[in-house]
Design an enzyme around this catalytic site. Structure first.
Site, PDB file in Angstrom:
ATOM      1  CB  SER A 106     -25.510  23.163 108.449  1.00  0.00           C
ATOM      2  OG  SER A 106     -26.747  22.912 107.815  1.00  0.00           O
ATOM      3  N   GLY A 108     -20.228  22.849 108.196  1.00  0.00           N
ATOM      4  CA  GLY A 108     -18.978  22.522 107.506  1.00  0.00           C
ATOM      5  C   GLY A 108     -18.016  21.605 108.253  1.00  0.00           C
ATOM      6  CG  HIS A 181     -24.285  18.325 115.980  1.00  0.00           C
ATOM      7  ND1 HIS A 181     -23.354  17.334 116.197  1.00  0.00           N
ATOM      8  CD2 HIS A 181     -24.674  18.757 117.218  1.00  0.00           C
ATOM      9  CE1 HIS A 181     -23.192  17.180 117.515  1.00  0.00           C
ATOM     10  NE2 HIS A 181     -23.983  18.021 118.145  1.00  0.00           N
ATOM     11  CB  ILE A 238     -32.482  19.873 108.383  1.00  0.00           C
ATOM     12  CG1 ILE A 238     -32.147  18.380 108.365  1.00  0.00           C
ATOM     13  CG2 ILE A 238     -33.175  20.312 109.676  1.00  0.00           C
ATOM     14  CD1 ILE A 238     -33.274  17.446 108.522  1.00  0.00           C
ATOM     15  CG  ASN A 471     -22.777  13.341 113.216  1.00  0.00           C
ATOM     16  OD1 ASN A 471     -23.152  13.498 112.065  1.00  0.00           O
ATOM     17  ND2 ASN A 471     -23.406  13.890 114.243  1.00  0.00           N
ATOM     18  CE1 TYR A 472     -16.931  12.753 115.900  1.00  0.00           C
ATOM     19  CE2 TYR A 472     -16.370  10.704 116.998  1.00  0.00           C
ATOM     20  CZ  TYR A 472     -16.653  12.050 117.063  1.00  0.00           C
ATOM     21  OH  TYR A 472     -16.666  12.685 118.270  1.00  0.00           O
TER      22      TYR A 472
HETATM   23  C1  LIG Z   1     -13.929  19.678 115.574  1.00  0.00           C
HETATM   24  C2  LIG Z   1     -15.125  18.761 115.543  1.00  0.00           C
HETATM   25  C3  LIG Z   1     -15.757  18.432 116.738  1.00  0.00           C
HETATM   26  C4  LIG Z   1     -16.870  17.582 116.737  1.00  0.00           C
HETATM   27  N1  LIG Z   1     -17.494  17.308 117.933  1.00  0.00           N
HETATM   28  C5  LIG Z   1     -18.602  16.536 117.944  1.00  0.00           C
HETATM   29  C6  LIG Z   1     -19.320  16.274 119.151  1.00  0.00           C
HETATM   30  O1  LIG Z   1     -18.960  16.750 120.213  1.00  0.00           O
HETATM   31  N2  LIG Z   1     -20.421  15.494 119.083  1.00  0.00           N
HETATM   32  C7  LIG Z   1     -20.852  14.955 117.921  1.00  0.00           C
HETATM   33  O2  LIG Z   1     -21.858  14.246 117.935  1.00  0.00           O
HETATM   34  N3  LIG Z   1     -20.208  15.188 116.761  1.00  0.00           N
HETATM   35  C8  LIG Z   1     -19.100  15.962 116.751  1.00  0.00           C
HETATM   36  N4  LIG Z   1     -18.478  16.211 115.554  1.00  0.00           N
HETATM   37  C9  LIG Z   1     -19.017  15.624 114.319  1.00  0.00           C
HETATM   38  C10 LIG Z   1     -20.186  16.444 113.801  1.00  0.00           C
HETATM   39  O3  LIG Z   1     -21.357  16.145 114.539  1.00  0.00           O
HETATM   40  C11 LIG Z   1     -20.449  16.132 112.321  1.00  0.00           C
HETATM   41  O4  LIG Z   1     -19.316  16.451 111.571  1.00  0.00           O
HETATM   42  C12 LIG Z   1     -21.667  16.888 111.795  1.00  0.00           C
HETATM   43  O5  LIG Z   1     -22.101  16.284 110.614  1.00  0.00           O
HETATM   44  C13 LIG Z   1     -21.358  18.340 111.558  1.00  0.00           C
HETATM   45  O6  LIG Z   1     -22.477  19.043 111.108  1.00  0.00           O
HETATM   46  P1  LIG Z   1     -22.231  20.417 110.293  1.00  0.00           P
HETATM   47  O7  LIG Z   1     -23.530  20.994 109.936  1.00  0.00           O
HETATM   48  O8  LIG Z   1     -21.257  21.258 111.059  1.00  0.00           O
HETATM   49  O9  LIG Z   1     -21.419  19.862 109.057  1.00  0.00           O
HETATM   50  P2  LIG Z   1     -21.624  19.932 107.462  1.00  0.00           P
HETATM   51  O10 LIG Z   1     -20.268  19.584 106.941  1.00  0.00           O
HETATM   52  O11 LIG Z   1     -22.237  21.194 107.038  1.00  0.00           O
HETATM   53  O12 LIG Z   1     -22.644  18.755 107.195  1.00  0.00           O
HETATM   54  C14 LIG Z   1     -22.395  17.415 107.549  1.00  0.00           C
HETATM   55  C15 LIG Z   1     -23.240  16.491 106.679  1.00  0.00           C
HETATM   56  O13 LIG Z   1     -24.625  16.796 106.824  1.00  0.00           O
HETATM   57  C16 LIG Z   1     -25.155  17.291 105.603  1.00  0.00           C
HETATM   58  N5  LIG Z   1     -25.969  18.459 105.940  1.00  0.00           N
HETATM   59  C17 LIG Z   1     -25.529  19.671 106.353  1.00  0.00           C
HETATM   60  N6  LIG Z   1     -26.563  20.481 106.564  1.00  0.00           N
HETATM   61  C18 LIG Z   1     -27.672  19.781 106.299  1.00  0.00           C
HETATM   62  C19 LIG Z   1     -29.058  20.097 106.325  1.00  0.00           C
HETATM   63  N7  LIG Z   1     -29.482  21.313 106.682  1.00  0.00           N
HETATM   64  N8  LIG Z   1     -29.942  19.130 105.970  1.00  0.00           N
HETATM   65  C20 LIG Z   1     -29.523  17.907 105.598  1.00  0.00           C
HETATM   66  N9  LIG Z   1     -28.214  17.559 105.552  1.00  0.00           N
HETATM   67  C21 LIG Z   1     -27.299  18.490 105.904  1.00  0.00           C
HETATM   68  C22 LIG Z   1     -23.962  17.660 104.755  1.00  0.00           C
HETATM   69  O14 LIG Z   1     -24.265  17.614 103.365  1.00  0.00           O
HETATM   70  C23 LIG Z   1     -22.960  16.628 105.181  1.00  0.00           C
HETATM   71  O15 LIG Z   1     -23.224  15.405 104.555  1.00  0.00           O
HETATM   72  C24 LIG Z   1     -17.351  17.049 115.528  1.00  0.00           C
HETATM   73  C25 LIG Z   1     -16.723  17.386 114.326  1.00  0.00           C
HETATM   74  C26 LIG Z   1     -15.621  18.229 114.323  1.00  0.00           C
HETATM   75  C27 LIG Z   1     -14.932  18.582 113.032  1.00  0.00           C
END
Ligand SMILES: Cc1cc2nc3c(=O)[nH]c(=O)nc-3n(C[C@H](O)[C@H](O)[C@H](O)COP(=O)(O)OP(=O)(O)OC[C@H]3O[C@@H](n4cnc5c(N)ncnc54)[C@H](O)[C@@H]3O)c2cc1C
Ligand SMILES: *[C@@H]1O[C@H](CO)[C@@H](O)[C@H](O)[C@H]1NC(C)=O
Ligand SMILES: *[C@@H]1O[C@H](CO)[C@@H](O)[C@H](O)[C@H]1NC(C)=O
Ligand SMILES: *[C@@H]1O[C@H](CO)[C@@H](O)[C@H](O)[C@H]1NC(C)=O
Ligand SMILES: *[C@@H]1O[C@H](CO)[C@@H](O)[C@H](O)[C@H]1NC(C)=O
Ligand SMILES: *[C@@H]1O[C@H](CO)[C@@H](O)[C@H](O)[C@H]1NC(C)=O
Length: 542
Positions: A106, A108, A181, A238, A471-472
C-alpha cells in the site's frame, strides 16, 4: 489514455504469445487475470515488467528503506497495479494458480520491505494498491470508507476539508499507506485520548485467500479481530477500511522544546517518564533524542526535544504543564495555537507555512538506509541507565530514538480487544533508528551497533516477553523459513509483537488460510496439518 479496445488487444496479444511459447511468469499471469477479473478495464499500463523503463522508478517510488533496493536484493518479476477490486481478486486467484508468490504493497513503509522484497521465494510479484485510493468521508455518520492505497495524510486532509472538529487517531508520518498502517495498530499524537487507528475501525472489505470479497459481517468477528493489529499480509488483502471519526477541538496547541545535557536533559527526561503516561489525556508529549554539537564547541551533547500536541487552547496547556511538569520550563512564547490539520503538518515536521494540500501529494519526506527496533517500558529508566544510553548514541553516526508516551485511553482498552497487546502498565514505547546515506559499505557496522544497543537496553524494558511493535518490523526477532514442504516458524517474535494474542492469531490463520497463501518472513503461521483437528475437506495437505 488507451481506449479499452486497444488496451484489450495488447493484453490479448500478450496472451497469444504466451500460449505459443511457454511464456514468462508475467505473461502467464496476465493471461490468467484476463479470464479471472473484469478484462474490459485491464490495461497494459497496469503492468510493470522488469524491462519497462519505468519498472525501477516505480518499484522505488514508495519504498522507504533504501537498504532493500540495492541490486543484490531480489526483484519482483512483475508489479501489477489494479484499477478495480475485481483485479485484486483475480491477482489472488492467478498467483495461487500459477504459483507466483505475491506481496501486497500500500504505502511501502514496511521497515523490512516485506511489501516489495521476498527473501524467501522466487519468483514473486508485487500487487501495488497505489491506484486504489478513494476516500469517502461521511461527517453526518462520523465515519469514512477509505481504500487501502490512500495515505494517512490524504485521509486527514479529506476529513479536515469537511469539518474542523473531526479527526482520526493514526500515524504521525503522513505518507503511511492506510492499507498496511492499520493492520499493525497505527499510533499517533491523539492515541492517549482515542487509542489507535485499529481501535477505531468499524468495518472493512478484504479479499481472502480464495479471492472472495468479505466485509465484517461476511468474515466474522474472529477474522475482523485479527486484521486490526495482527500485522499486514497474513489474513487477506485489505481493500477498504471503514473508520470512526473522533472529535477534535477547533483550536489545538503544539510545541517543541529542546533540552541538552548542559540544560539538565537527563533529569528532565527522568521526570518525563513519570509524568507523560499519567498526564491529561488531551496531552501527548513525545521526546526525540539525538546526539548534537554543543554550541561553540566541538564535543557532542544529547539533544532531547519535547514535541507535543494538546487538544485544547494554550492557556489550559500551560496550566497542565505548570502543575505536572514544571521542569520543562514551558512558556507562552514556546507554544502555538493552530487547527488540528495544521498540527498534523507540524508534528510531521513540515515547515510552518506549508499548506495542508501538501498532504495530497502522498509523498514521503524521509527515505534512507535504516535499521530500527522498538521497546516498551513499564518502569522509569534510572538516570544511570540513561547515561549509558547517551554513551552508546555517541558511538554511532546518525542515531535517533523517539519515546512515545502511553496511558490514557491506551490503558483502558484490554490487551485482547484487538491483537495489539501493549496496553495498561506500559509507560511509553521507544523506537531506535540508525540511518545512513553512504550506500551499503558500513551497513553491517550500523546494524551491529543497533543490536548491541538493543542488548544494552534489556534490563530497562519489558520482559517475558520483551515486547516489540509489529509495525516496526524487525527480522532480527526471527523469520519463517521455507523448506521443501512447508513453512516453519523460527522464533518467538509472535509473543513479542502480540503476547497472548498470538495463539488466537494462529487459530484464525489456520481457519481462514490453512494453505498459507498469505505469507512472508514474519507472517502468522497456520498450524501444521498433523496438529489440526481435521474436519473433512479442511484437512487437506499443504
Ligand atoms: C517514516 C515512517 C514513519 C512511521 N510512522 C509511524 C507512526 O507514526 N505510527 C505508526 O503506527 N507507525 C508508523 N510507521 C510504521 C508503519 O505504520 C508501518 O510501516 C506500516 O506497515 C506501513 O504501512 P504501508 O501501507 O505504508 O506499508 P507497506 O510496506 O505497503 O505494507 C506494510 C505491510 O503490510 C502489508 N500490506 C500492505 N498493504 C496491505 C493491504 N492492503 N492488505 C493487507 N496487508 C497489506 C504489506 O505486505 C507489508 O507486510 C512509520 C514507518 C515509517 C517508515
Ligand atoms: C510496459 O511495457 C509494455 C510493453 O511495451 C507496455 O504495454 C506497458 O504499458 C508498459 N507499462 C508501463 C507501466 O509503462
Ligand atoms: C556562541 O554561539 C552563539 C550561538 O550559538 C553565538 O550567539 C555566540 O556569539 C557564540 N559565541 C562565541 C564566543 O563564538
Ligand atoms: C492499570 O493497571 C494498574 C496497576 O496494575 C491498575 O491499578 C489500574 O486499575 C489499571 N487501569 C485500568 C484502566 O485497567
Ligand atoms: C528439498 O530437500 C532436499 C533434501 O533436503 C534437497 O536436496 C532438495 O534440494 C530440496 N529441494 C528444494 C526444491 O528445495
Ligand atoms: C519441513 O518442515 C516440516 C514442518 O515443520 C517438517 O515436518 C519437515 O520434516 C521439514 N522437512 C525438511 C526437509 O526439513
Amino acid at each position: 489514455m488507451l481506449s479499452p479496445i486497444s488496451s484489450l488487444s495488447i493484453v490479448v496479444l500478450l496472451l497469444s504469445v504466451s500460449i505459443t511459447t511457454y511464456a514468462s511468469v508475467p505473461e502467464n499471469f496476465i493471461h490468467c487475470l484476463s479470464s479471472n477479473s473484469d478484462r474490459s478495464i485491464l490495461t497494459p499500463a497496469a503492468f510493470y515488467f522488469q524491462n519497462n523503463a519505468t519498472f525501477t522508478p516505480f518499484l522505488e517510488s514508495t519504498a522507504q528503506n533504501l537498504r532493500y533496493l540495492k541490486p543484490s536484493m531480489p526483484k519482483p518479476e512483475l508489479i501489477f497495479t489494479p484499477l478495480h477490486e475485481s483485479q485484486v481478486q483475480g491477482a489472488v486467484i492467478c498467483s495461487k494458480k500459477l504459483g507466483i508468490h505475491l506481496r501486497v504493497r500500500s504505502g511501502g513503509h514496511d521497515y523490512e520491505a516485506l511489501s516489495y522484497v521476498s527473501q524467501l521465494e522466487s519468483p514473486f510479484m508485487i500487487l501495488d494498491l497505489s491506484k486504489l485510493r478513494a476516500i469517502n468521508v461521511d461527517i453526518e455518520d462520523n465515519s469514512a470508507w477509505i481504500q487501502a492505497g490512500a495515505t494517512i495524510g490524504e485521509v486527514y486532509y479529506r476529513i479536515s476539508e469537511k469539518s474542523n472538529v473531526h479527526g482520526f487517531p493514526a500515524g504521525l508520518c503522513t505518507s503511511l499507506g492506510i492499507g498496511g498502517h492499520i493492520t499493525g495498530g497505527a499510533y499517533g499524537p491523539i492515541m492517549r485520548k482515542y487509542g489507535l487507528g485499529a481501535d477505531n475501525v468499524l468495518d472493512a472489505q478484504i479479499v481472502d485467500a480464495n479471492g472472495k470479497i468479505l466485509d465484517r459481517a461476511a468474515m466474522g468477528e474472529d477474522l475482523f479481530w485479527a486484521i486490526r493489529g495482527g500485522g499486514g499480509a497474513s489474513f487477506g488483502i485489505i481493500l477498504w477500511w471503514k473508520i470512526k471519526l473522533v472529535p477534535v477541538p477547533p483550536t489545538v496547541t503544539v510545541f517543541s522544546v529542546t533540552k541538552t545535557l548542559e540544560q539538565g536533559a537527563t533529569k528532565v527526561l527522568y521526570k518525563w517518564q513519570q509524568v507523560a503516561p499519567y498526564t491529561d489525556e488531551d496531552l501527548f508529549v513525545r521526546v526525540i533524542i539525538q546526539p548534537a554539537k554543543v554550541a561553540n564547541k566541538t564535543e557532542r551533547t544529547v539533544s532531547t526535544t519535547y514535541n507535543a500536541l494538546f487538544l485544547g487552547e494554550a492557556d489550559r496547556l500551560l496550566q497542565v504543564i505548570q502543575q505536572s511538569f514544571p521542569e520543562l520550563g514551558l512558556t507562552k512564547k514556546d507554544v502555538l495555537e493552530t487547527s488540528w490539520i495544521k498540527s498534523v503538518l507540524y508534528i510531521a515536521g513540515y515547515p510552518s507555512d506549508t499548506p495542508p494540500e501538501v498532504l495530497l501529494q502522498g509523498k514521503s519526506t524521509f527515505k534512507n538506509f535504516f535499521k530500527a527496533k522498538s521497546d516498551f517500558v513499564r518502569e522509569p529508566i534510572p538516570e544511570s541507565g540513561l547515561e549509558g544510553l547517551w554513551k552508546r548514541l555517541f558511538e554511532e553516526e546518525d542515531p535517533l530514538t523517539i519515546w512515545n508516551p502511553y496511558g490514557g485511553m491506551m490503558s483502558k482498552i484490554s490487551e485482547s480487544e484487538i491483537p495489539f497487546p501493549h496496553r495498561n502498565g506500559t509507560l511509553f514505547k521507544i523506537q531506535y533508528v540508525t540511518s545512513w546515506q553512504d550506500g551499503h559499505e558500513n551497513e553491517a557496522k550500523h546494524i551491529d551497533w543497533m543490536r548491541k544497543l538493543h542488548n544494552y537496553m534489556a534490563p530497562y524494558v519489558s520482559k517475558f516477553p520483551r515486547e516489540a511493535y509489529v509495525n516496526y518490523r524487525d527480522l532480527d526477532l526471527g523469520i519463517n523459513k521455507k523448506n521443501n514442504t512447508s513453512f516453519i516458524q523460527a522464533s518467538a517474535w509472535g509473543n513479542m509483537y502480540f503476547k497472548n494474542n498470538f495463539n488466537r492469531l494462529v487459530k484464525v490463520k489456520t481457519k481462514v488460510d490453512p494453505d498459507n497463501f498469505f505469507r512472508h518472513e514474519q507472517s502468522i503461521p497456520a498450524l501444521p496439518v498433523s496438529t489440526r483437528k481435521c474436519k473433512g475437506r479442511r484437512c487437506k495437505n499443504n
